[in-house]
Design an enzyme around this catalytic site. Structure first.
Site, PDB file in Angstrom:
ATOM      1  N   LYS A  91      -7.964   0.963   8.069  1.00 46.91           N
ATOM      2  CA  LYS A  91      -7.037  -0.027   7.511  1.00 46.91           C
ATOM      3  C   LYS A  91      -7.745  -1.165   6.774  1.00 46.91           C
ATOM      4  CE  LYS A  91      -2.810   0.677  10.090  1.00 46.91           C
ATOM      5  NZ  LYS A  91      -3.167   1.650  11.143  1.00 46.91           N
ATOM      6  N   GLU A 113       3.272  -7.940   8.097  1.00 50.61           N
ATOM      7  CA  GLU A 113       3.889  -7.735   9.402  1.00 50.61           C
ATOM      8  C   GLU A 113       3.052  -6.710  10.145  1.00 50.61           C
ATOM      9  OE1 GLU A 113       5.571  -6.012   6.795  1.00 50.61           O
ATOM     10  OE2 GLU A 113       4.893  -4.086   7.598  1.00 50.61           O
ATOM     11  N   SER A 379      -9.610   8.748  11.898  1.00 49.71           N
ATOM     12  CA  SER A 379      -9.142   7.503  11.278  1.00 49.71           C
ATOM     13  C   SER A 379      -9.540   6.240  12.030  1.00 49.71           C
ATOM     14  CB  SER A 379      -7.623   7.550  11.104  1.00 49.71           C
ATOM     15  OG  SER A 379      -6.977   7.810  12.339  1.00 49.71           O
TER      16      SER A 379
HETATM   17  C1  LIG Z   1      -2.474   2.707  11.522  1.00 49.17           C
HETATM   18  C2  LIG Z   1      -3.287   3.867  11.892  1.00 49.17           C
HETATM   19  C3  LIG Z   1      -2.923   5.184  11.509  1.00 49.17           C
HETATM   20  C4  LIG Z   1      -1.649   5.509  10.799  1.00 49.17           C
HETATM   21  O1  LIG Z   1      -1.496   4.965   9.536  1.00 49.17           O
HETATM   22  P1  LIG Z   1      -1.650   5.845   8.219  1.00 49.17           P
HETATM   23  O2  LIG Z   1      -1.173   4.956   7.139  1.00 49.17           O
HETATM   24  O3  LIG Z   1      -0.792   7.067   8.367  1.00 49.17           O
HETATM   25  O4  LIG Z   1      -3.078   6.202   8.097  1.00 49.17           O
HETATM   26  C5  LIG Z   1      -3.779   6.224  11.845  1.00 49.17           C
HETATM   27  N1  LIG Z   1      -4.915   6.009  12.528  1.00 49.17           N
HETATM   28  C6  LIG Z   1      -5.291   4.771  12.924  1.00 49.17           C
HETATM   29  C7  LIG Z   1      -6.565   4.610  13.685  1.00 49.17           C
HETATM   30  C8  LIG Z   1      -4.493   3.662  12.621  1.00 49.17           C
HETATM   31  O5  LIG Z   1      -4.872   2.429  13.017  1.00 49.17           O
END
Ligand SMILES: *Cc1c(COP(=O)(O)O)cnc(C)c1O
Length: 397
Positions: A91, A113, A379
């Site tokens: 993010k 938000e 992610s």
């Molecule tokens: C917020 C988040 C997601 C989901 O958001 P996407 O916009 O679909 O990527 C996935 N993995 C992590 C670690 C997150 O913090």
């Protein structure tokens, strides 16, 4: 910057996307639509963005060949380590990009938000770094539930504005943030944390996150001599990490792109966030896409064990990729994701975010050839999920 997956002038990917916003919000959105491409394609902007990604965020993140997973599943399996970014997830790429954009637009103040607090922490971090005033809107209930992230945001100098209406959760926080934006279209920039919302947000966020697949290409070429993998797997909430990992492989005729959404307690359990499995076309947060709704168009409260996937829609790009069969969307249950998180922790010494664990959990359901190259976008890291994971540890004993 290459922009392969550009929406049309009105922000549509096929029939999905657009900017369905109330008239009072129109000037804010229009200003962004008219300026974003010019600014983010400037050489100066790209240089500033790339330098911060490198020295502040820690990019490029490693592409790690997992010998253990490769042996277990009979393929060449790589993990793209977005969990090693500063603040622990992808993010931050978008948050830094948008704060830089806001500065070019002469904005004085950032608002956002947040539900679970991950996007709020990334935004507060980017604002601290780039010296911007920052207000995070958050439902009163979420403030109680996500205390560590609230403390982090405060420590980073952000103001937390509790949303006290409705169910006091994410959608109420969104309403209040939008109200604040309408009241100050000149001085305020509103940061959306995924590839959702009205045009140009989906394209803007996709371009900032596309650095993930840009790096994968270079890293794979170095490691295997071939820049295109056979598969890329990523979890799908709004879709920003997935589109980042897919971006430069779309339509290459080689790579199969697989997005994994949150099945919750099961697609037919009534407690799910599996948008493609259940969704019908509609409008959510200013864009046309698939979403989970009742027959008369009311949005259904979603459920997932992972807060980041607990969203009743998906970004319009993913609806388009799904309908045109450029990507496949599957779902994984809470239980399967939890098991995958335990497995990776024990087998690799990496505690994944529960969101990312959804992507890992799809591995046992696939059939590979031994030379298939598979990239899984990890992610984020799982530190934020320790409380949830601990609960399941006790259950298992
Ligand atoms: C917020 C988040 C997601 C989901 O958001 P996407 O916009 O679909 O990527 C996935 N993995 C992590 C670690 C997150 O913090």
């Amino acid at each position: 910057m290459k922009t392969k997956l550009q929406p049309d002038a009105n922000g549509f990917y096929g029939e999905f996307g657009g900017a369905f916003v109330p008239e009072m919000l129109y000037p804010n959105v229009l200003e962004l639509q008219e300026n974003y491409l010019k600014i983010i394609q400037e050489e100066d902007f790209q240089a500033a963005f790339k330098l911060l990604l490198k020295d502040y965020v820690g990019r490029p993140t490693p592409l790690y060949f997992s010998k253990n997973l490769s042996e277990e599943f009979g393929a060449q399996i790589y993990l793209k380590r977005e969990d090693l970014n500063h603040t622990g997830a992808h993010k931050i790429n978008n948050a830094i990009g948008q704060v830089l954009l806001a500065k070019r637009l002469n904005k004085k103040r950032i608002i956002a938000e947040t539900g679970a607090g991950q996007h709020g922490v990334a935004t507060a971090t980017a604002c601290a770094l780039l010296n911007m005033d920052c207000t995070i809107y958050m439902g009163e209930v979420d403030i109680e539930r996500q205390k560590p992230n609230v403390d982090r945001m405060r420590l980073l100098g952000a103001k937390i504005q509790p949303a006290t209406s409705g169910s006091k959760t994410l959608k109420d926080a969104t309403n209040e943030a939008i109200r604040a934006w309408i009241n100050d279209p000149v001085g305020t920039h509103y940061i959306i944390g995924s590839v959702v919302g009205p045009h140009p947000y989906p394209d803007l966020v996709a371009q900032f996150q596309s650095v993930i697949s840009e790096e994968i290409k270079i890293q794979l070429k170095e490691k295997t001599g071939n820049e295109n993998p056979d598969y890329v797997l990523a979890c799908l909430g709004g879709g920003s990490n997935a589109i980042g990992a897919f971006y430069h492989f779309i339509d290459n005729g080689i790579t199969q792109l697989i997005a994994i959404e949150a099945g919750g307690e099961g697609v037919n359990s009534g407690k799910t966030a599996a948008t493609i499995a259940l969704g019908k076309k509609g409008i959510i947060h200013g864009s046309k896409t698939y979403l989970i709704q009742t027959d008369d168009g009311q949005i259904v409260e979603p459920h997932s064990v992972s807060a980041g996937l607990d969203y009743p829609g998906i970004g319009p790009i993913h609806s388009y990729l799904h309908d045109t069969k450029k990507a496949e969307v599957v779902s994984i249950t809470d239980e399967e994701a939890i098991k995958a998180a335990f497995d990776l922790s024990v087998k690799e010494g990496i505690i994944p975010a529960l969101e990312s664990a959804h992507a890992l959990a799809y591995l046992p359901k696939m059939k590979f050839k031994s030379d298939d190259v598979v990239v899984i976008n990890l992610s984020g890291r799982g530190d934020k999920d320790l409380e949830t994971l601990k609960k399941f540890m006790q259950d298992e004993q």
